[in-house]
Design a protein around this motif. Sequence first.
Motif, PDB file in Angstrom:
ATOM      1  N   ASN A  71    -127.909  32.606  45.199  1.00  0.00           N
ATOM      2  CA  ASN A  71    -127.342  33.963  45.946  1.00  0.00           C
ATOM      3  C   ASN A  71    -126.888  33.553  47.284  1.00  0.00           C
ATOM      4  O   ASN A  71    -125.834  34.386  47.501  1.00  0.00           O
ATOM      5  N   PRO A 135    -134.175  45.014  49.790  1.00  0.00           N
ATOM      6  CA  PRO A 135    -135.179  45.430  49.006  1.00  0.00           C
ATOM      7  C   PRO A 135    -135.901  46.928  49.463  1.00  0.00           C
ATOM      8  O   PRO A 135    -136.260  47.561  48.690  1.00  0.00           O
ATOM      9  N   VAL A 140    -131.943  46.008  45.634  1.00  0.00           N
ATOM     10  CA  VAL A 140    -132.701  44.869  44.661  1.00  0.00           C
ATOM     11  C   VAL A 140    -134.066  44.681  44.572  1.00  0.00           C
ATOM     12  O   VAL A 140    -134.730  45.662  45.151  1.00  0.00           O
ATOM     13  N   THR A 141    -134.466  43.982  43.687  1.00  0.00           N
ATOM     14  CA  THR A 141    -135.951  43.773  43.423  1.00  0.00           C
ATOM     15  C   THR A 141    -136.115  42.190  43.415  1.00  0.00           C
ATOM     16  O   THR A 141    -135.156  41.513  43.392  1.00  0.00           O
ATOM     17  N   SER A 142    -137.301  41.855  43.695  1.00  0.00           N
ATOM     18  CA  SER A 142    -137.465  40.639  44.164  1.00  0.00           C
ATOM     19  C   SER A 142    -139.054  40.325  44.030  1.00  0.00           C
ATOM     20  O   SER A 142    -139.949  41.120  44.403  1.00  0.00           O
ATOM     21  N   HIS A 143    -139.258  39.174  43.431  1.00  0.00           N
ATOM     22  CA  HIS A 143    -140.898  38.784  43.532  1.00  0.00           C
ATOM     23  C   HIS A 143    -141.262  37.863  44.973  1.00  0.00           C
ATOM     24  O   HIS A 143    -142.396  37.714  45.133  1.00  0.00           O
ATOM     25  N   SER A 144    -140.397  38.016  45.730  1.00  0.00           N
ATOM     26  CA  SER A 144    -140.734  37.087  47.051  1.00  0.00           C
ATOM     27  C   SER A 144    -139.624  37.914  48.260  1.00  0.00           C
ATOM     28  O   SER A 144    -138.653  38.448  47.804  1.00  0.00           O
ATOM     29  N   ALA A 149    -133.996  35.020  45.833  1.00  0.00           N
ATOM     30  CA  ALA A 149    -134.737  35.301  44.694  1.00  0.00           C
ATOM     31  C   ALA A 149    -134.752  36.852  44.344  1.00  0.00           C
ATOM     32  O   ALA A 149    -134.795  37.381  43.323  1.00  0.00           O
ATOM     33  N   TYR A 150    -133.440  37.614  45.021  1.00  0.00           N
ATOM     34  CA  TYR A 150    -133.067  38.884  44.631  1.00  0.00           C
ATOM     35  C   TYR A 150    -132.348  39.243  43.362  1.00  0.00           C
ATOM     36  O   TYR A 150    -131.650  38.230  42.972  1.00  0.00           O
TER      37      TYR A 150
END
Length: 435
Positions: A71, A135, A140-144, A149-150
């Motif tokens: 990204n 975020p 966007v979503t992200s696990h971190s 990671a977005y």
Amino acid sequence: MSQLMWGLLGPDLAAGTRRIRTLGLGDIVRDFNEKAVPGLGGVWFGKQLLLALLGIALAGRAARRDQRLANIRCANTMEALACYLALHGNHWTGDPRLRGLSKMRNQTDLGFDNMSRPAFYVTQPMRMATVQALPALGLVTSHSARFNAYVIDTPGQDLLDTAFQPYRKSITDVLDSWVAGQPLNLLGNSKLAQALSPLLPLPKHAAAVLKNALLQGATQEALADKQRRRAALAWVERLRQEKTLLTDWAQAPAELAPEHWHDLRAGAEFFRLRDLALAVLDELEQIMGNTAQAMFALDGPLPLSLTGSLQRLRGQGQAYLALAHPHPAARGFAQQCAHDDDRQILAALLARDGRVLRLLGRSVLPGAAFIGDLQLASYPLPDSQSPAGDGEQTTQASWAEGISERISNLFLLNADLHGELDLWLGNAPQEDETR
């Protein structure tokens, strides 16, 4: 030094190590920024977010055809491309919304592989200002918290779609082919340059999508944070309509809750305090630079100029404490600065420094970033002396001293959503575009 950055990276005063002389106050900086406008990060105009989202979208497309691109690499390249095309179109004239003028001026290879090299563009792209906002606003979503990671969420895709809708062929499709290695006549594509240009506002429908993201935020964002950002947005919208800024702290705006206003006031007093603390250390550095040994005895006589600086710092420490703000770390720093013993204040500041000046026993010695003669340091121009950009008449006004940059940035972003950013470019953040 009254306009130091409300962020971890302050002005590049000298060598690289000097600009991160934060005195261990970074957490307090972040806290007061978040209290001012939650979730905004360093964003101050819409295309910053759009270009970052475009990079994330293209990295996702590349992954689906087994072309592994991060990204960050794609987003930095989209930003470099947008700034290159805008600079080429305005005959390489500087603007606060553009970076890379010096580094890209003589570049001629506009293939993706070359433009995506780190050496092609600046090392501090505008993308870095979007890491928190993407975020927090639900784009966007992200696990971190890592940009790589977005993944684009529905509001982010809506922003991309509405921003590029006016163009006959999908901008994303065109750029996807370019990322995949197909040649593209970038300089001859006026529609592409127009769609990406940081000098042009978002189309009306895209601006509406972004405004809604500012109001609604991410699903998981705390309601209190959403309410603060909404209140701040309502306030700067009124200021935009009145064509004015908050120029003093005499009266609280009706849009902000008392706690919000108290946080802004406390933040302003705290950053005045930090500025004066840095001024004390600069004064001591200058004194040491004028001595043959480049050292200072803490228990020796204090020069009159230094005691004057310490007295101003003490007074500001008392002023901050008088606000009775509950932030424990900020209160602790203010208590150190308000001490009645000058040498005790100096010792506390030197313990926080260590980079420019360091305390060994009761002797002050040069640190790794010591200069001595501060005239050799490179200070940025005050806002009033910074280039406004495209030559249009800009509204010149100054915010109240010490106010969080988040408020100024939200004002500029809101003006951009109304197509009025050019009127306020005199208040835009000024970056070193070579970095």
